[in-house]
Design a protein around this motif. Structure first.
Motif, PDB file in Angstrom:
ATOM      1  N   PRO A  49       6.208  -4.147  -6.299  1.00 23.71           N
ATOM      2  CA  PRO A  49       6.175  -5.343  -6.671  1.00 23.71           C
ATOM      3  C   PRO A  49       5.445  -6.251  -5.354  1.00 23.71           C
ATOM      4  N   LYS A  50       5.179  -5.209  -4.007  1.00 25.76           N
ATOM      5  CA  LYS A  50       4.397  -5.140  -2.682  1.00 25.76           C
ATOM      6  C   LYS A  50       4.076  -4.868  -2.209  1.00 25.76           C
ATOM      7  N   ASN A  51       3.293  -5.184  -0.781  1.00 27.66           N
ATOM      8  CA  ASN A  51       2.499  -4.384  -0.352  1.00 27.66           C
ATOM      9  C   ASN A  51       2.643  -2.871  -0.295  1.00 27.66           C
ATOM     10  N   GLN A  52       4.256  -2.500   0.682  1.00 24.91           N
ATOM     11  CA  GLN A  52       4.662  -2.123   1.256  1.00 24.91           C
ATOM     12  C   GLN A  52       5.064  -0.852   0.671  1.00 24.91           C
ATOM     13  N   GLY A  53       5.619  -0.615  -0.583  1.00 24.28           N
ATOM     14  CA  GLY A  53       5.925   0.213  -1.161  1.00 24.28           C
ATOM     15  C   GLY A  53       5.116   1.133  -1.961  1.00 24.28           C
ATOM     16  N   ARG A  54       3.969  -0.147  -1.971  1.00 19.51           N
ATOM     17  CA  ARG A  54       2.317   0.132  -3.057  1.00 19.51           C
ATOM     18  C   ARG A  54       2.024   1.784  -1.425  1.00 19.51           C
ATOM     19  N   TRP A  55       1.912   0.788  -0.456  1.00 20.64           N
ATOM     20  CA  TRP A  55       1.386   2.176   1.143  1.00 20.64           C
ATOM     21  C   TRP A  55       2.593   3.142   0.936  1.00 20.64           C
ATOM     22  N   ASN A  56       3.065   3.210   1.059  1.00 22.43           N
ATOM     23  CA  ASN A  56       4.167   4.308   0.501  1.00 22.43           C
ATOM     24  C   ASN A  56       3.243   5.407  -0.217  1.00 22.43           C
ATOM     25  N   SER A  57       3.603   4.359  -1.267  1.00 22.62           N
ATOM     26  CA  SER A  57       3.518   5.911  -2.649  1.00 22.62           C
ATOM     27  C   SER A  57       1.890   6.406  -2.617  1.00 22.62           C
ATOM     28  N   ILE A  76       0.686   7.281   0.182  1.00 27.41           N
ATOM     29  CA  ILE A  76       1.245   8.054   1.781  1.00 27.41           C
ATOM     30  C   ILE A  76       2.060   9.433   1.115  1.00 27.41           C
ATOM     31  N   ASN A  77       2.826   9.297  -0.102  1.00 31.37           N
ATOM     32  CA  ASN A  77       3.278  10.387  -0.034  1.00 31.37           C
ATOM     33  C   ASN A  77       3.032  11.032  -1.738  1.00 31.37           C
ATOM     34  N   GLY A  78       2.072  10.838  -2.169  1.00 27.41           N
ATOM     35  CA  GLY A  78       1.508  11.264  -3.303  1.00 27.41           C
ATOM     36  C   GLY A  78       2.110  10.616  -4.631  1.00 27.41           C
ATOM     37  N   GLU A  79       2.504   9.966  -4.331  1.00 26.69           N
ATOM     38  CA  GLU A  79       3.673   8.825  -5.616  1.00 26.69           C
ATOM     39  C   GLU A  79       2.334   8.789  -6.971  1.00 26.69           C
ATOM     40  N   THR A  80       1.123   7.684  -6.061  1.00 28.41           N
ATOM     41  CA  THR A  80       0.115   7.219  -6.719  1.00 28.41           C
ATOM     42  C   THR A  80      -0.633   7.922  -6.654  1.00 28.41           C
ATOM     43  N   ASP A  81      -1.804   7.619  -7.618  1.00 30.32           N
ATOM     44  CA  ASP A  81      -2.944   8.677  -7.509  1.00 30.32           C
ATOM     45  C   ASP A  81      -4.368   7.589  -7.347  1.00 30.32           C
ATOM     46  N   GLY A  82      -4.103   6.535  -6.627  1.00 37.01           N
ATOM     47  CA  GLY A  82      -5.738   5.261  -5.772  1.00 37.01           C
ATOM     48  C   GLY A  82      -4.594   4.110  -6.543  1.00 37.01           C
ATOM     49  N   SER A  83      -5.424   3.227  -6.233  1.00 38.17           N
ATOM     50  CA  SER A  83      -5.153   1.281  -6.171  1.00 38.17           C
ATOM     51  C   SER A  83      -6.728   1.192  -6.521  1.00 38.17           C
ATOM     52  N   ALA A  84      -6.803  -0.082  -7.451  1.00 35.63           N
ATOM     53  CA  ALA A  84      -7.358  -0.837  -7.675  1.00 35.63           C
ATOM     54  C   ALA A  84      -8.199  -1.229  -6.384  1.00 35.63           C
ATOM     55  N   THR A  85      -7.104  -2.586  -5.683  1.00 32.29           N
ATOM     56  CA  THR A  85      -7.124  -2.894  -4.575  1.00 32.29           C
ATOM     57  C   THR A  85      -5.998  -3.211  -3.630  1.00 32.29           C
ATOM     58  N   LEU A  86      -6.151  -3.354  -2.437  1.00 35.13           N
ATOM     59  CA  LEU A  86      -4.898  -2.567  -1.919  1.00 35.13           C
ATOM     60  C   LEU A  86      -5.160  -3.175   0.092  1.00 35.13           C
ATOM     61  N   MET A  95      -4.272  -2.190   3.460  1.00 37.30           N
ATOM     62  CA  MET A  95      -3.543  -1.554   4.236  1.00 37.30           C
ATOM     63  C   MET A  95      -3.514  -1.347   5.491  1.00 37.30           C
ATOM     64  N   PRO A  96      -3.025  -2.161   6.577  1.00 34.00           N
ATOM     65  CA  PRO A  96      -3.525  -2.186   7.568  1.00 34.00           C
ATOM     66  C   PRO A  96      -4.113  -0.723   8.046  1.00 34.00           C
ATOM     67  N   GLN A  97      -5.007  -0.619   9.739  1.00 36.01           N
ATOM     68  CA  GLN A  97      -4.771   0.467  10.567  1.00 36.01           C
ATOM     69  C   GLN A  97      -3.595   1.405  10.728  1.00 36.01           C
ATOM     70  N   ASN A  98      -2.759   1.427  10.911  1.00 32.22           N
ATOM     71  CA  ASN A  98      -1.604   1.960  11.497  1.00 32.22           C
ATOM     72  C   ASN A  98      -0.953   2.536   9.983  1.00 32.22           C
ATOM     73  N   LYS A  99      -1.250   2.137   8.899  1.00 29.80           N
ATOM     74  CA  LYS A  99      -0.835   2.885   7.533  1.00 29.80           C
ATOM     75  C   LYS A  99      -2.071   3.959   7.005  1.00 29.80           C
ATOM     76  N   LEU A 100      -3.125   2.922   7.337  1.00 32.21           N
ATOM     77  CA  LEU A 100      -4.083   4.342   7.006  1.00 32.21           C
ATOM     78  C   LEU A 100      -4.326   5.590   7.506  1.00 32.21           C
ATOM     79  N   ARG A 101      -3.588   5.197   8.864  1.00 31.30           N
ATOM     80  CA  ARG A 101      -4.023   6.507   9.343  1.00 31.30           C
ATOM     81  C   ARG A 101      -2.631   7.760   9.288  1.00 31.30           C
ATOM     82  N   GLN A 102      -1.261   6.812   7.887  1.00 26.25           N
ATOM     83  CA  GLN A 102      -0.674   7.894   7.927  1.00 26.25           C
ATOM     84  C   GLN A 102      -1.284   8.368   5.787  1.00 26.25           C
TER      85      GLN A 102
END
Length: 634
Positions: free
Chosen positions: A368-376, A378-388, A390-397
């Motif tokens: 339900p939150k952006n942060q959870g989607r970012w982490n998913s 980053i850690n390979g829990e999800t295979d993609g996102s329609a649109t989300l 993600m700031p640069q510091n997260k993109l680099r992860q």
């Protein structure tokens, strides 16, 4: 809307097939911009969005992709249409029904370790949305040797609380993307609309004919027919969808006579007057076919046969209160089950595109939150996102296997003013706020290093900052438009306006009759880029001496309060995302449900005349000019 904007159930992009005739082919190509953040389409909930799907980057490599560059081409429209657009833009610029802060592009994500997907620069990714179209077309497939047989995405709504009646308006989850087929397919970059469930269409004067794809079935085995499509259109109109403005603007009792079934595959619609085909297709294209006759026929019949407004209201109440926890779909995947953490879909072998689909299962995890989607991601829990977003510091992860593609949205975050809350009904106060806020700083901060957002130059309701499209629309009259200091805090201008409105600055705070000027600003906490934009703008207002307060709310609470008009200033989209043609942005600003019921925008404004041949006095009803623009035919 991304898909978190809350507005009309039929908001959708414009068809390139007819847009070319309005703008010229080059003008269409020049119409790139924006990203989303509303409850996007005909029935979507506030989700994928402000989520903000924007930004740049290619996974773990070059995360700052830079601002897309395009050559602006003069907009090729007839002079009457150009004048209509310029007049509405001028009214918007003078009255500020909303204050645009930035325009943006959407970030869309696809993993490439276990999956074959088009490259990030492929035209196949410029779709509304990649996660629903690429599996259908065979462009999101398992790599040879991969043992991952389940595509995993995310959803905003709690799976256990999700329901699949789009007219209910609550918790219509992301699983809809593969459970139901859209009427038509949309390329956001080219503005091209292709037939899909509606294979073809013909507009002849006031007669619109829709031809339904043959050989398609619902997941219970029933054939998909023109009756189902007519049901969908009728229920959308009865529920207040904008298509009703063109089919039955005066009397909902006419809907059943104007939307009819000619045969198993043909729907015929009679319009109240000749209408721009681009406008009509924009309201039809994004619709998901949900109205299975076996499920919804009783609601359609009750509304068709309602003999009075009270009967119609009662029947509509039955429809909007109904819940459908286990849907009958028609897409390439069917509902399997759901629990508190995820919704599971399985491949439907009888779908016409089943041979293209190599994925046995699709799972939507509750995030339900952006942060959870970012982490998913980053850690390979999800295979993609329609649109989300993600700031640069997260993109680099992100791992190198995650690619990030950019998708135009013709949209951005802005301030929605509640006209019932003093002093926002005073245009001098709205203009003062505009002069105080440095929109370049807002765009830079909310873009978080991705270069996916750009400050709006002319607050005018026109999109296309990324491509120069705005200047093309305003060719010859840009000197008549106020920038309100796009990249500067114009405090002298703001102070003069507040003083004229009766305010004085005392002890560093603007006051009137001893009371400080207080401006609480609400935003959904789920959309981090919106929250950053809000915090930046609020900080600027505070520095100027206005007692502004940022208020981040839980997502569902925020949209509930927003819809009820329970705010002073709210973060919301200032344009009708995914669409380059200005009609939709002006309709959103002056004549949408949100404008009338959430922001309480008045019907009349005072604004000086730009083109005397269009109006003869400063008092204007913008909605009338919007209606005139919708009937401009090619």
């Amino acid at each position: 809307m991304s898909d978190n904007q809350q507005h009309d159930p039929d908001r959708t992009p414009v068809s390139r097939r007819k847009m070319v005739q309005l703008l010229g082919a080059a003008g269409v190509t020049a119409g790139l911009a924006g990203c989303g953040g509303q409850s996007a389409v005909e029935t979507e909930t506030p989700a994928d969005g402000g989520d903000g799907g924007d930004g740049g980057g290619d996974g773990g490599s070059d995360t700052d992709s830079g601002t897309p560059t395009q050559t602006a081409t003069p907009v090729q429209v007839d002079s009457e249409t150009q004048r209509q657009i310029q007049e509405l833009a001028s009214i918007t610029n003078q009255t500020l029904p909303m204050l645009p802060l930035q325009e943006k592009l959407a970030q869309s994500y696809q993993t490439t370790d276990d999956w074959n997907v088009p490259s990030k620069d492929s035209d196949k990714l410029q779709l509304y949305w990649p996660t629903e179209w690429l599996p259908r077309s065979g462009d999101w497939t398992m790599k040879e040797g991969s043992d991952d047989e389940r595509l995993t995405f995310a959803q905003w709504a709690n799976p256990n609380d999700s329901q699949y009646n789009p007219w209910n308006g609550k918790n219509f989850p992301e699983a809809r993307r593969l459970l139901f087929d859209r009427f038509m397919k949309k390329n956001l970059a080219t503005q091209e609309t292709e037939g899909y469930l509606i294979q073809d269409w013909t507009l002849d004067g006031t007669s619109l004919t829709l031809n339904v794809r043959e050989g398609q079935t619902w997941h219970n085995g029933d054939a998909v027919t023109a009756t189902d499509v007519a049901n969908q259109i009728k229920l959308d109109i009865y529920n207040g969808g904008s298509l009703g403005n063109f089919v039955a603007p005066e009397d909902m009792g006419n809907v059943s006579d104007r939307v009819t079934v000619a045969d198993e595959t043909t729907v015929e619609m009679t319009l109240a007057s000749e209408t721009n085909e681009s406008v009509l297709l924009a309201y039809l294209q994004p619709k998901y076919l949900v109205a299975h006759d076996g499920t919804y026929s009783e609601f359609v019949t009750a509304l068709d046969e309602a003999g009075s407004e009270d009967e119609r209201s009662s029947a509509l109440g039955e429809l909007t209160s109904d819940t459908t926890p286990e849907p009958v779909g028609n897409g390439p995947f069917q509902y399997e089950d759901a629990d508190t953490q995820r919704t599971l879909l399985t491949k439907y072998e009888d779908h016409p595109d089943a041979d293209n689909v190599s994925v046995p299962e699709v799972e939507y995890l509750y995030k339900p939150k952006n942060q959870g989607r970012w982490n998913s991601l980053i850690n390979g829990e999800t295979d993609g996102s329609a649109t989300l977003f993600m700031p640069q510091n997260k993109l680099r992860q992100l791992p190198d296997s995650v690619q990030v593609s950019l998708i135009p949205r013709h949209y951005g975050a802005g301030f929605a003013f509640n006209f019932k809350k003093e002093p926002l009904d005073d245009v001098r106060v709205r203009k003062a706020i505009a002069h105080v806020i440095n929109r370049e700083a807002v765009a830079k901060n909310s873009g978080a290093g991705t270069n996916s957002k750009v400050a709006v130059t002319y607050p005018s309701g026109l999109t296309g900052e990324f491509s120069g499209q705005v200047e093309s629309w305003l060719e010859g009259v840009t000197d008549q438009f106020e920038t309100y200091g796009r990249g500067a805090n114009q405090t002298d201008e703001a102070a003069a306006l507040l003083e004229d409105a009766g305010y004085q600055k005392q002890n560093g705070t603007w006051q009137k009759d001893g009371e400080p000027l207080q401006l609480p600003v609400k935003c959904t906490a789920a959309f981090s880029d919106w929250a950053t934009a809000m915090e930046t703008a609020v900080s600027q207002l505070q520095d100027f001496g206005i007692e502004a307060e940022p208020i981040a709310k839980e997502n569902s609470s925020y949209w509930s309060e927003y819809s009820n008009g329970d705010f002073t200033i709210a973060m919301q989209g200032w344009a009708s995302y995914n669409q380059s043609y200005p009609y939709f942005h002006f309709q959103w600003l002056f004549d949408s449900w949100d404008a009338k019921n959430a922001w309480n925008v008045p019907s009349d404004f005072e604004a000086s005349v730009l083109h005397e041949e269009l109006r003869d006095g400063d008092t204007v009803t913008p909605a009338d000019l919007v209606a005139d623009l919708s009937t401009t035919t090619e």
